[in-house]
Design a protein around this motif. Structure first.
Motif, PDB file in Angstrom:
ATOM      1  N   ILE A 175     -80.757 -27.947  84.211  1.00 17.37           N
ATOM      2  CA  ILE A 175     -80.951 -27.436  85.553  1.00 17.37           C
ATOM      3  C   ILE A 175     -82.109 -26.445  85.606  1.00 17.37           C
ATOM      4  O   ILE A 175     -82.013 -25.475  84.957  1.00 17.37           O
ATOM      5  CB  ILE A 175     -79.666 -26.783  86.051  1.00 17.37           C
TER       6      ILE A 175
ATOM      7  N   GLU B 189     -78.915 -23.919  89.201  1.00 12.34           N
ATOM      8  CA  GLU B 189     -80.108 -23.965  88.373  1.00 12.34           C
ATOM      9  C   GLU B 189     -79.770 -23.294  87.049  1.00 12.34           C
ATOM     10  O   GLU B 189     -78.938 -22.395  86.997  1.00 12.34           O
ATOM     11  CB  GLU B 189     -81.274 -23.240  89.038  1.00 12.34           C
TER      12      GLU B 189
ATOM     13  N   ARG C  17     -82.028 -28.561  87.538  1.00 13.33           N
ATOM     14  CA  ARG C  17     -81.460 -28.290  88.854  1.00 13.33           C
ATOM     15  C   ARG C  17     -80.497 -29.423  89.186  1.00 13.33           C
ATOM     16  O   ARG C  17     -80.754 -30.579  88.886  1.00 13.33           O
ATOM     17  CB  ARG C  17     -82.595 -28.252  89.873  1.00 13.33           C
TER      18      ARG C  17
END
Length: 198
Positions: A16, A93, A128
């Motif tokens: 992420i 994230e 993400r």
């Protein structure tokens, strides 16, 4: 921390991209302890069959990042130089700085062979994604992943995650829909925190 939680946090941090506007929160022992207590409360929650009893737990970035920094006992902890989560509206994230040489030593049989052949040294992996959940089921929807400054194809990350998951005693792939543990009905993501509904 249960395997499902470790995999979700590890996957999200592994898959992420941290952005320049990412907020930095302090790391503290108190925040790590709060996360540990909230995790225990989630695990201990047992709704009665004939009751409308519900529970909602708010978990902050500071609590999760503190736990990951000082309170967790992940098998891979020594190989992670940095492991940080950021929550935005509906978006997760994460950023992980991974020492692949260390990872090969610790789990030579559980990481995909192509990863151990291709990667060495320490690299920053960012990504993400979203948690899609409801009616007691959930999965992670990967949107983007980066290896240092290069974008990785999603299918490569998905294959790596599946290969790692297959080596676990209780197979769980957070990219595929599956029942959520501990009577969790859904998880929502908000700026700076997540909500866990049971």
């Amino acid at each position: 921390m249960p395997l499902i939680g470790i995999l979700i946090l590890f996957l999200l941090s592994w898959t992420i991209p941290a952005h320049p506007d990412t907020r930095t929160h302090s790391i503290s022992e108190e925040a790590a302890e709060r996360f540990g207590q909230k995790l225990k409360d989630i695990q201990d929650f047992a709704p009665q069959e004939e009751s409308d009893r519900e529970q909602a737990t708010r978990i902050t970035e500071e609590e999760i990042n503190s736990y990951l920094s000082m309170g967790s006992n992940l098998k891979y902890q020594t190989c992670l130089r940095t492991l940080k989560m950021t929550f935005k509206q509906d978006i997760l994230e994460g950023l992980a700085s991974v020492d692949f040489d260390c990872l090969k030593e610790i789990s030579s049989t559980s990481i995909p062979k192509y990863i151990s052949l291709l990667f060495s040294g320490t690299h920053v992996i960012t990504g993400r994604g979203k948690i899609l959940s409801g009616d007691g089921e959930g999965r992670v929807q990967l949107e983007q992943a980066r290896f240092d400054n290069s974008r990785l194809p999603n299918f490569l990350i998905e294959e790596a995650v599946e290969a790692v998951c297959e080596t676990q005693k209780s197979f769980f792939n957070p990219l595929q829909p599956s029942p959520l543990p501990y009577s969790i009905k859904r998880i929502t993501v908000h700026p700076g925190y997540i909500m866990v509904y049971q």
